[in-house]
Design a protein around this motif. Sequence first.
Motif, short mmCIF file in Angstrom:
data_model
loop_
_atom_site.label_atom_id
_atom_site.label_comp_id
_atom_site.label_asym_id
_atom_site.label_seq_id
_atom_site.Cartn_x
_atom_site.Cartn_y
_atom_site.Cartn_z
N ARG A 11 0.84 -1.21 0.00
CA ARG A 11 0.00 0.00 0.00
C ARG A 11 0.87 1.25 0.00
O ARG A 11 0.61 2.21 -0.73
N ASN A 19 -1.09 5.83 -6.63
CA ASN A 19 -2.25 4.94 -6.67
C ASN A 19 -2.93 4.94 -5.31
O ASN A 19 -2.28 5.00 -4.28
N LEU A 21 -4.90 2.49 -3.87
CA LEU A 21 -5.42 1.18 -3.49
C LEU A 21 -5.61 1.12 -1.98
O LEU A 21 -4.79 1.61 -1.22
N SER A 22 -6.69 0.47 -1.56
CA SER A 22 -6.91 0.28 -0.13
C SER A 22 -6.26 -1.04 0.31
O SER A 22 -5.91 -1.89 -0.52
N GLU A 24 -7.75 -3.41 1.73
CA GLU A 24 -8.69 -4.48 1.37
C GLU A 24 -8.49 -4.90 -0.08
O GLU A 24 -8.54 -6.09 -0.39
N GLN A 25 -8.26 -3.95 -0.97
CA GLN A 25 -8.03 -4.27 -2.38
C GLN A 25 -6.73 -5.06 -2.55
O GLN A 25 -6.66 -5.99 -3.34
N ALA A 28 -7.30 -8.61 -1.34
CA ALA A 28 -8.07 -9.36 -2.33
C ALA A 28 -7.18 -9.81 -3.48
O ALA A 28 -7.30 -10.94 -3.97
N GLN A 29 -6.29 -8.94 -3.92
CA GLN A 29 -5.38 -9.30 -5.00
C GLN A 29 -4.45 -10.42 -4.57
O GLN A 29 -4.21 -11.37 -5.31
#
Length: 41
Positions: A11, A19, A21-22, A24-25, A28-29
């Motif tokens: 992050r 960027n 991105l959280s 959580e994202q 998930a990735q």
Amino acid sequence: MHRLYLVKGARATTAIEGNTLSEEQIRAQLDSMRAFRPAQA
């Protein structure tokens, strides 16, 4: 614990690049990458 640092590091790195991105994202990735990891012989 390793996964937590990996997510936070990813992050921070993406934030430096601009960027938004959280965490959580990113989790998930990582989960989707783990699902397709080839089996070890």
